[in-house]
Design a protein around this motif. Sequence first.
Motif, short mmCIF file in Angstrom:
data_model
loop_
_atom_site.label_atom_id
_atom_site.label_comp_id
_atom_site.label_asym_id
_atom_site.label_seq_id
_atom_site.Cartn_x
_atom_site.Cartn_y
_atom_site.Cartn_z
N ALA A 155 15.07 -4.97 49.07
CA ALA A 155 15.24 -6.22 49.61
C ALA A 155 14.92 -7.38 48.73
O ALA A 155 15.41 -8.53 49.01
CB ALA A 155 14.59 -6.25 50.97
N GLY A 156 14.14 -6.99 47.58
CA GLY A 156 13.84 -8.18 46.73
C GLY A 156 12.34 -8.83 47.36
O GLY A 156 12.20 -8.72 48.32
N LEU A 157 11.66 -9.31 46.17
CA LEU A 157 10.27 -9.75 46.32
C LEU A 157 10.26 -10.92 47.45
O LEU A 157 9.33 -10.77 48.31
CB LEU A 157 9.62 -10.24 45.05
CG LEU A 157 8.27 -10.23 44.61
CD1 LEU A 157 7.68 -9.08 45.08
CD2 LEU A 157 7.85 -10.62 43.38
N ALA A 158 11.31 -11.67 47.41
CA ALA A 158 11.22 -12.96 48.35
C ALA A 158 11.24 -12.49 49.69
O ALA A 158 10.31 -12.89 50.79
CB ALA A 158 12.11 -13.98 48.19
N ARG A 159 12.31 -11.45 49.93
CA ARG A 159 12.41 -10.96 51.37
C ARG A 159 11.14 -10.26 51.73
O ARG A 159 10.52 -10.13 53.00
CB ARG A 159 13.54 -10.43 51.39
CG ARG A 159 14.80 -11.23 51.53
CD ARG A 159 16.09 -10.71 51.54
NE ARG A 159 17.05 -11.15 51.57
CZ ARG A 159 18.46 -11.04 50.90
NH1 ARG A 159 18.65 -9.84 50.45
NH2 ARG A 159 19.38 -11.94 51.17
#
Length: 262
Positions: A155-159
């Motif tokens: 999902a990516g680091l931010a999510r």
Amino acid sequence: MEESILYEINGAGAEITLNRPDVLNSFNRPMARRMQEVLAEAERDEAVRSVLLKAAGRAFCAGQDLAEAAPSDGSPPADVGELVRTGYNPIVRSIRRIEKPFVCAVGGVAAGAGANLALACDLVLASTQASFLQAFCKIGLIPDSGGTYFLPRLAGLARAAAMTMLGERISAQQALEFGMIYKVVEPENLETEARELAQRLAAQPTRGLGLTKRALNQSLANSLDAQLEVEEKLQGKASKTHDYQEGVAAFLEKRKPRFKGK
Ligand code: LHQ
């Protein structure tokens, strides 16, 4: 007493059902041990060419059984690190290591370790009633069972940071949009669609799919150069299988292939 994990063979597919619906299929030690046993059986049995992971009742899995981890009867709390090491880590390692496709059917809430066991599977189907909850932060723990590995990659680091630090429930649709799962289906179709997918995969070239899984596992940590080398090596192996010969022959003879999984 009802078995906490059901293990059934359906044609060339194994089906594992989490079965403690009264406590939303949360895991205690005997259940984690039994899960490890049935995974070992699915790995060992050559007739098994796909695995379907599903759950009984309204939830998928609420993670660790918190009554076991922190008993209210005055007995000492469990060593959480030890529960992770002996319970969940072997399960997650098996799901990623077993070179057979894993389909997961999530019909309700998947929380804590339960969410991350689902995310460890190859193809996750979720019903519109399903949700994913990184519940760990609400009780002062960190995401385990591969959560800190899979979530940033999927999902990516931010999510991943938002999900694990806010502990908000996300819907199946959001999980799909975040790239965490394969497909969202209507609740009444979940079991049938997941089983059909598992059966379809069980009829495919199992060695080729297994080697694909090995390559995908390695790609998560590799450079392009290193991964090209992995592909070169594994393609050599795939091309020595019966199913490769059969696939090419069937194509040239304009007929359906009859894969044996060998
Ligand atoms: C439960 C549980 C549960 C026991 C529902 N345990 N009974 C690793 C190693 C060691 C320690 C700690 O953890 C870990 C990894 C982890 O997995 S940490 C995360 C542990 N899980 C959670 O924190 C989730 C706890 N559950 C919930 O937040 C809610 O139950 C969810 C959001 C999943 C569902 O909410 P509802 O749909 O409102 O259901 P409910 O809360 O009413 O639960 C139904 C029943 O299931 C209830 O029992 P009761 O006797 O009142 O009907 C709950 O107590 C029981 N239950 N989760 N993890």
